[in-house]
Design a protein around this motif. Structure first.
Motif, PDB file in Angstrom:
ATOM      1  N   SER A 110       1.945   2.401   9.270  1.00 40.48           N
ATOM      2  CA  SER A 110       3.045   3.233   8.797  1.00 40.48           C
ATOM      3  C   SER A 110       3.770   3.896   9.954  1.00 40.48           C
ATOM      4  O   SER A 110       3.165   4.507  10.834  1.00 40.48           O
ATOM      5  N   ILE A 111       5.087   3.737   9.913  1.00 41.43           N
ATOM      6  CA  ILE A 111       5.959   4.479  10.821  1.00 41.43           C
ATOM      7  C   ILE A 111       6.544   5.615   9.985  1.00 41.43           C
ATOM      8  O   ILE A 111       7.181   5.369   8.955  1.00 41.43           O
ATOM      9  N   GLY A 112       6.275   6.827  10.398  1.00 42.09           N
ATOM     10  CA  GLY A 112       6.842   7.960   9.655  1.00 42.09           C
ATOM     11  C   GLY A 112       5.805   8.974   9.216  1.00 42.09           C
ATOM     12  O   GLY A 112       6.132  10.113   8.925  1.00 42.09           O
ATOM     13  N   THR A 113       4.566   8.556   9.161  1.00 43.29           N
ATOM     14  CA  THR A 113       3.496   9.518   8.877  1.00 43.29           C
ATOM     15  C   THR A 113       2.176   8.912   9.331  1.00 43.29           C
ATOM     16  O   THR A 113       2.006   7.694   9.304  1.00 43.29           O
ATOM     17  N   VAL A 114       1.261   9.761   9.730  1.00 46.02           N
ATOM     18  CA  VAL A 114      -0.012   9.252  10.230  1.00 46.02           C
ATOM     19  C   VAL A 114      -0.887   8.734   9.087  1.00 46.02           C
ATOM     20  O   VAL A 114      -1.683   7.824   9.257  1.00 46.02           O
ATOM     21  N   ARG A 115      -0.718   9.365   7.881  1.00 45.46           N
ATOM     22  CA  ARG A 115      -1.445   8.886   6.710  1.00 45.46           C
ATOM     23  C   ARG A 115      -0.675   9.308   5.471  1.00 45.46           C
ATOM     24  O   ARG A 115       0.329  10.026   5.561  1.00 45.46           O
ATOM     25  N   ASP A 116      -1.148   8.859   4.340  1.00 50.52           N
ATOM     26  CA  ASP A 116      -0.528   9.252   3.079  1.00 50.52           C
ATOM     27  C   ASP A 116      -1.000  10.675   2.730  1.00 50.52           C
ATOM     28  O   ASP A 116      -2.214  10.932   2.658  1.00 50.52           O
ATOM     29  N   PHE A 117      -0.037  11.590   2.537  1.00 49.25           N
ATOM     30  CA  PHE A 117      -0.377  12.968   2.155  1.00 49.25           C
ATOM     31  C   PHE A 117      -0.080  13.218   0.668  1.00 49.25           C
ATOM     32  O   PHE A 117       0.179  14.348   0.267  1.00 49.25           O
ATOM     33  N   SER A 118      -0.098  12.156  -0.125  1.00 48.92           N
ATOM     34  CA  SER A 118       0.111  12.336  -1.567  1.00 48.92           C
ATOM     35  C   SER A 118      -1.091  13.086  -2.141  1.00 48.92           C
ATOM     36  O   SER A 118      -2.184  13.058  -1.545  1.00 48.92           O
ATOM     37  N   PRO A 119      -0.938  13.729  -3.342  1.00 53.89           N
ATOM     38  CA  PRO A 119      -2.080  14.454  -3.911  1.00 53.89           C
ATOM     39  C   PRO A 119      -3.307  13.555  -4.052  1.00 53.89           C
ATOM     40  O   PRO A 119      -4.433  13.964  -3.737  1.00 53.89           O
TER      41      PRO A 119
ATOM     42  N   TRP B  54       3.868  -4.789   4.415  1.00 58.74           N
ATOM     43  CA  TRP B  54       4.285  -4.195   5.701  1.00 58.74           C
ATOM     44  C   TRP B  54       5.069  -5.169   6.558  1.00 58.74           C
ATOM     45  O   TRP B  54       4.699  -6.334   6.696  1.00 58.74           O
ATOM     46  N   LYS B  55       6.134  -4.661   7.147  1.00 58.74           N
ATOM     47  CA  LYS B  55       6.884  -5.375   8.188  1.00 58.74           C
ATOM     48  C   LYS B  55       7.293  -4.321   9.198  1.00 58.74           C
ATOM     49  O   LYS B  55       8.077  -3.425   8.878  1.00 58.74           O
ATOM     50  N   ASN B  56       6.697  -4.384  10.389  1.00 59.89           N
ATOM     51  CA  ASN B  56       6.948  -3.402  11.456  1.00 59.89           C
ATOM     52  C   ASN B  56       6.731  -1.970  10.954  1.00 59.89           C
ATOM     53  O   ASN B  56       7.525  -1.071  11.213  1.00 59.89           O
ATOM     54  N   GLY B  57       5.659  -1.759  10.198  1.00 57.54           N
ATOM     55  CA  GLY B  57       5.338  -0.409   9.747  1.00 57.54           C
ATOM     56  C   GLY B  57       6.263   0.143   8.680  1.00 57.54           C
ATOM     57  O   GLY B  57       6.318   1.361   8.476  1.00 57.54           O
ATOM     58  N   ASN B  58       7.008  -0.743   8.006  1.00 56.45           N
ATOM     59  CA  ASN B  58       7.853  -0.335   6.878  1.00 56.45           C
ATOM     60  C   ASN B  58       7.639  -1.286   5.699  1.00 56.45           C
ATOM     61  O   ASN B  58       6.832  -2.207   5.787  1.00 56.45           O
ATOM     62  N   MET B  59       8.400  -1.042   4.603  1.00 51.13           N
ATOM     63  CA  MET B  59       8.213  -1.854   3.387  1.00 51.13           C
ATOM     64  C   MET B  59       9.458  -2.681   3.057  1.00 51.13           C
ATOM     65  O   MET B  59       9.714  -2.996   1.908  1.00 51.13           O
ATOM     66  N   HIS B  60      10.212  -3.047   4.120  1.00 51.76           N
ATOM     67  CA  HIS B  60      11.555  -3.572   3.862  1.00 51.76           C
ATOM     68  C   HIS B  60      11.600  -4.936   3.181  1.00 51.76           C
ATOM     69  O   HIS B  60      12.640  -5.336   2.678  1.00 51.76           O
TER      70      HIS B  60
ATOM     71  N   ARG C 230      10.222   7.193  21.792  1.00 52.86           N
ATOM     72  CA  ARG C 230       8.917   7.523  21.203  1.00 52.86           C
ATOM     73  C   ARG C 230       7.996   7.990  22.328  1.00 52.86           C
ATOM     74  O   ARG C 230       7.079   7.291  22.724  1.00 52.86           O
ATOM     75  N   ARG C 231       8.313   9.160  22.841  1.00 53.15           N
ATOM     76  CA  ARG C 231       7.620   9.593  24.039  1.00 53.15           C
ATOM     77  C   ARG C 231       6.204  10.088  23.780  1.00 53.15           C
ATOM     78  O   ARG C 231       5.467  10.382  24.693  1.00 53.15           O
ATOM     79  N   PHE C 232       5.836  10.177  22.541  1.00 49.73           N
ATOM     80  CA  PHE C 232       4.517  10.737  22.251  1.00 49.73           C
ATOM     81  C   PHE C 232       3.582   9.646  21.771  1.00 49.73           C
ATOM     82  O   PHE C 232       3.953   8.841  20.920  1.00 49.73           O
ATOM     83  N   ALA C 233       2.360   9.621  22.300  1.00 48.81           N
ATOM     84  CA  ALA C 233       1.396   8.585  21.898  1.00 48.81           C
ATOM     85  C   ALA C 233       0.767   8.988  20.573  1.00 48.81           C
ATOM     86  O   ALA C 233      -0.424   9.251  20.477  1.00 48.81           O
ATOM     87  N   ILE C 234       1.607   9.056  19.554  1.00 46.96           N
ATOM     88  CA  ILE C 234       1.122   9.562  18.269  1.00 46.96           C
ATOM     89  C   ILE C 234       1.189   8.440  17.238  1.00 46.96           C
ATOM     90  O   ILE C 234       2.251   7.812  17.078  1.00 46.96           O
ATOM     91  N   PRO C 235       0.068   8.181  16.543  1.00 50.92           N
ATOM     92  CA  PRO C 235       0.112   7.153  15.507  1.00 50.92           C
ATOM     93  C   PRO C 235       1.117   7.543  14.429  1.00 50.92           C
ATOM     94  O   PRO C 235       1.188   8.695  14.036  1.00 50.92           O
ATOM     95  N   GLY C 236       1.908   6.560  14.004  1.00 47.99           N
ATOM     96  CA  GLY C 236       2.935   6.846  12.996  1.00 47.99           C
ATOM     97  C   GLY C 236       4.274   7.149  13.639  1.00 47.99           C
ATOM     98  O   GLY C 236       5.298   7.177  12.975  1.00 47.99           O
ATOM     99  N   ILE C 237       4.245   7.394  14.956  1.00 48.66           N
ATOM    100  CA  ILE C 237       5.497   7.624  15.683  1.00 48.66           C
ATOM    101  C   ILE C 237       5.615   6.576  16.787  1.00 48.66           C
ATOM    102  O   ILE C 237       6.535   5.774  16.822  1.00 48.66           O
ATOM    103  N   GLN C 238       4.605   6.557  17.660  1.00 47.64           N
ATOM    104  CA  GLN C 238       4.681   5.631  18.783  1.00 47.64           C
ATOM    105  C   GLN C 238       4.315   4.215  18.361  1.00 47.64           C
ATOM    106  O   GLN C 238       4.791   3.245  18.932  1.00 47.64           O
ATOM    107  N   TYR C 239       3.467   4.094  17.382  1.00 51.23           N
ATOM    108  CA  TYR C 239       3.108   2.789  16.813  1.00 51.23           C
ATOM    109  C   TYR C 239       2.714   3.026  15.358  1.00 51.23           C
ATOM    110  O   TYR C 239       2.383   4.161  14.974  1.00 51.23           O
ATOM    111  N   PRO C 240       2.731   1.971  14.528  1.00 48.77           N
ATOM    112  CA  PRO C 240       2.406   2.182  13.108  1.00 48.77           C
ATOM    113  C   PRO C 240       0.951   2.651  12.957  1.00 48.77           C
ATOM    114  O   PRO C 240       0.024   1.991  13.432  1.00 48.77           O
ATOM    115  N   SER C 241       0.803   3.785  12.293  1.00 50.99           N
ATOM    116  CA  SER C 241      -0.544   4.330  12.120  1.00 50.99           C
ATOM    117  C   SER C 241      -1.393   3.387  11.277  1.00 50.99           C
ATOM    118  O   SER C 241      -0.915   2.790  10.308  1.00 50.99           O
TER     119      SER C 241
END
Ligand code: DGJ
Length: 535
Positions: free
Chosen positions: A198-207, A122-128, A284-295
């Motif tokens: 994670s930035i982009g989803t609150v959790r992993d929704f893989s099967p 992880w680097k800032n909620g991504n895998m770069h 990022r106006r919403f206090a939502i994990p995965g959007i406002q900060y890395p979940s």
């Protein structure tokens, strides 16, 4: 006989050589707790980290010359620099520690300590910073899947292969550090990942993750949160997705830390992309994990939970990018805990953030470090030199060990100017200190304050009637409670000076105009040791 003597002398020589070598080895850095307060010990003594974090792409040989010049201008005692997974392991299992070695050797030459930042999964909620062989093998190294079923550029914390690959690389790094640094301990500690989550989803929704999510909450987590068994949704309701991510992420990070520490036992910490009030981030106006900060990150409300779930991590430090004093203080209070030392691994580099150092010290911080302090010539956060941080560091650098010791003993207080609060009191029981901000300070007039409310003061009690005092655009007057300064008390001596390896050295005495209107700290960095008396 002569032969025996020569052998004896030879053996003695070996013993002397070995003990000299072992005797020279520096004591490993460590965190020390006392009565709920903390200090970071370097070479067996408290040490205040006055750090500077370099830009993300500056831990390269081509950049190091300007890094050393910038760190010297900042008066920092420690450089924070990244280690890139993609650079140290270009092919799986083949390591190149060239950048790390040059950095550590350069730091030694420039009389700096080092904090290394592991840019891994992880680097800032991504895998770069994952190597190309990880990025391109999506089957083996699964990404997180968002609620719409799409993969995003974040590695899944629910994958044993992702964990195994990161753990192997981090352990190789720690093993290498042991070889290179176990005697000198130039490296004070290592940050595990960077703003994990994670930035982009609150959790992993893989099967696979969905199956885990539909199952029972692990007993280990139930024990920490004191909840009854059930599925994630039953136990955590609306917070279930975030708790799921947090649990797997904390375990993942903990396992990496545990493996790294068994290779080389120096302190390990994580940094956090904190939760800001929504208005702070217009995009990022919403206090939502995965959007406002890395979940999954150890944001303010989850510090205790992360401490419990990741015991191989020695501390959790907030990255503070708001210079709003009330917010910054609230954040500091959330992380300064009896189970967590306050450490600010990143803050803004511009002048408006500099006074936060004094708030941090007032909350017992073991260190403080602005981000982006080297002159790459490019800086998305601004190009101005870090003037106010440099002033603070030049003021506190020479007394950093004493500050750390006094803070551990609970003898240090700070005052920080705020608009409309140009005069403040510090309470030491039988002595009080009045701090007045801004100059000139005219008789009979309220202190003017500074134009941008940047003043600060630090007062530490050395004995019943003795104090160590310094400040920025502030005057400090001592008085007995309920009386004005100068009534039934006087200054026996006010010595300007500094500590040299723990011994106070006086350069001159302050008296007359330099003490009669308070000890005044303006323009020139100075520290004063004052002895008071009552009559
Ligand atoms: C926080 C990150 O941890 C840093 O690496 C850097 O990206 C800063 N934000 C500033 O952009």
């Amino acid at each position: 006989m002569r032969l025996l003597n020569s052998i004896g002398i030879y053996l003695l020589g070996i013993v002397c050589f070995l003990s000299a070598v072992f005797g020279l080895a520096a004591e490993a850095p460590r965190l020390v707790a006392k009565d709920g307060r903390w200090a970071f010990f370097v070479e067996g003594r408290p040490y205040l980290i006055l750090g500077g974090q370099i830009h993300n792409s500056s831990a390269w040989p081509s950049e190091l010359p300007q890094v050393w010049t910038s760190l010297a201008a900042l008066h920092a005692n420690t450089v924070e620099a990244p280690v890139y997974w993609e650079q140290i392991e270009p092919q799986e299992g083949q390591f190149d520690f060239g950048n790390v070695d040059l950095l550590i050797r350069g730091a030694r030459e420039h009389d700096l300590h080092v904090v290394l930042l592991w840019f891994g999964t992880w680097k800032n909620g991504n895998m770069h910073y994952a190597p190309r062989w990880v990025k391109t093998d999506v089957g083996r190294f699964p990404r997180m899947i968002n609620p719409s079923g799409e993969p995003i550029d974040v590695l899944s914390a629910n994958s044993a292969d992702n964990l195994k690959a990161d753990k192997a690389a981090f352990t190789a790094l720690m093993r290498h550090l042991k070889e290179l640094d176990r005697d000198q301990h130039t490296v004070l500690m290592v940050q595990v990942e960077n703003e994990s989550g994670s930035i982009g989803t609150v959790r992993d929704f893989s099967p696979k993750a969905n199956v885990q999510f539909a199952g029972q909450v692990p007993a280990e987590l139930l024990a920490v949160v004191h909840k009854k068994p059930g599925t994630w949704s039953e136990v955590f309701g609306p917070e279930a997705d975030e708790m799921f991510q947090l649990y797997y992420q904390a375990r993942y990070v903990n396992e990496i830390a545990m493996a790294g520490k068994s290779a080389f036992a120096i302190p390990l910490y994580i940094n956090v992309w904190i939760s800001y009030p929504p208005a702070e981030l217009p995009e990022r106006r919403f206090a939502i994990p995965g959007i406002q900060y890395p979940s999954g990150g150890a944001v303010q409300k989850f510090v205790g939970l992360w401490r419990a779930l990741a015991p191989s991590i020695d501390m959790i430090g907030p990255d503070i990018y708001s210079s709003d004093s009330d917010f910054a203080r609230e954040v500091m209070r959330a992380y300064a805990r009896t189970d967590n030392p306050l450490w600010i691994p990143e803050t803004g580099r511009d002048d408006s953030f500099a006074k936060l150092l004094f708030y941090a010290l007032g909350n017992g911080a073991i260190g403080f470090s602005p981000f982006g302090v080297d002159a790459t010539g490019w800086n998305s956060l601004g190009d101005e030199p870090t003037k106010a941080h440099a002033y603070n560091f030049s003021l506190l650098g020479p007394i950093n060990r004493e500050i750390a010791q006094l803070n551990l003993e609970g003898k240090l207080k700070t005052s920080v100017e705020e608009p409309g609060r140009e005069r403040q009191e510090l309470d030491f029981g039988s002595w009080q200190a009045t701090v007045s901000y801004g100059f000139p300070q005219r008789d009979g007039q309220h202190p003017p304050g500074t134009k941008d409310a940047h003043g600060a003061a630090l007062v530490a009690q050395l004995g019943p009637n003795e104090f160590l005092v310094t400040g920025v655009d502030a005057s400090i007057s001592f008085h007995v409670p309920g009386r004005l300064p100068g009534l039934r008390m006087l200054i026996l001596s006010a010595e300007e000076g500094s500590y040299d390896h723990g011994t106070w050295k006086t350069s001159r005495l302050w008296n007359g105009d330099e003490t009669d209107r308070g000890l005044s700290f303006h323009h020139m960095p100075a520290v004063v040791r004052v002895q008071l008396s009552t009559f």
